[in-house]
Design an enzyme around this catalytic site. Structure first.
Site, mmCIF file in Angstrom:
data_model
loop_
_atom_site.group_PDB
_atom_site.id
_atom_site.type_symbol
_atom_site.label_atom_id
_atom_site.label_comp_id
_atom_site.label_asym_id
_atom_site.label_seq_id
_atom_site.Cartn_x
_atom_site.Cartn_y
_atom_site.Cartn_z
ATOM 1 C CB SER A 1 -20.582 39.341 -30.520
ATOM 2 O OG SER A 1 -19.988 39.646 -29.298
ATOM 3 C CB SER B 1 -25.278 22.534 -30.951
ATOM 4 O OG SER B 1 -25.795 23.422 -29.969
#
Length: 125
Positions: free
Chosen positions: A55, A63
């Protein structure tokens, strides 16, 4: 009314186990996709799970890009969220499809901030 940002939610299928389970390769692919799409990378952090999976998030001035992999399934969930007009989130997705060697990708775009007032409003809670 114009959206504040564009958020692409992508499902990457049929990716090689070795690619999705390699922390450094996932990190490199994500950061490079952000750069190649024209984003300004600020920070990134990635984590390797046991027995498999990665992850991570790449924080960009526009962003972020985020991923979670399931190497045993050949699958990765990818978010690319960009604000403004300078960076197209689809460019990063196309780059990632190639770098993760995905057999197929399903994706959708969500306009973010469509109902945000253009002036500041004071709210008391």
């Amino acid at each position: 009314m114009r959206a504040l940002g564009r958020h692409v939610l992508a499902e990457f299928y049929d990716c090689p186990f070795e690619v999705l389970n390699d922390l450094k390769q996932v990190e490199r692919n994500m950061v490079q996709a952000a750069l190649d799409a024209g984003a300004e990378v600020r920070e990134f952090v990635f984590h390797k799970f046991s027995p498999q999976g990665v992850s991570g998030v790449v924080v960009i001035s526009e962003s972020h890009l985020a991923i979670h992999t399931w190497p045993e399934l050949g699958y990765a969930s990818v978010d690319v969220f960009t604000c403004g007009d300078r960076v197209d989130p689809w460019d990063a997705c196309k780059i990632l499809k190639e770098s993760f060697q995905a057999g197929s990708v399903e994706a959708q775009e969500i306009a973010r901030g469509m109902n945000v007032p253009l002036h500041k409003v004071a709210v008391n809670f």
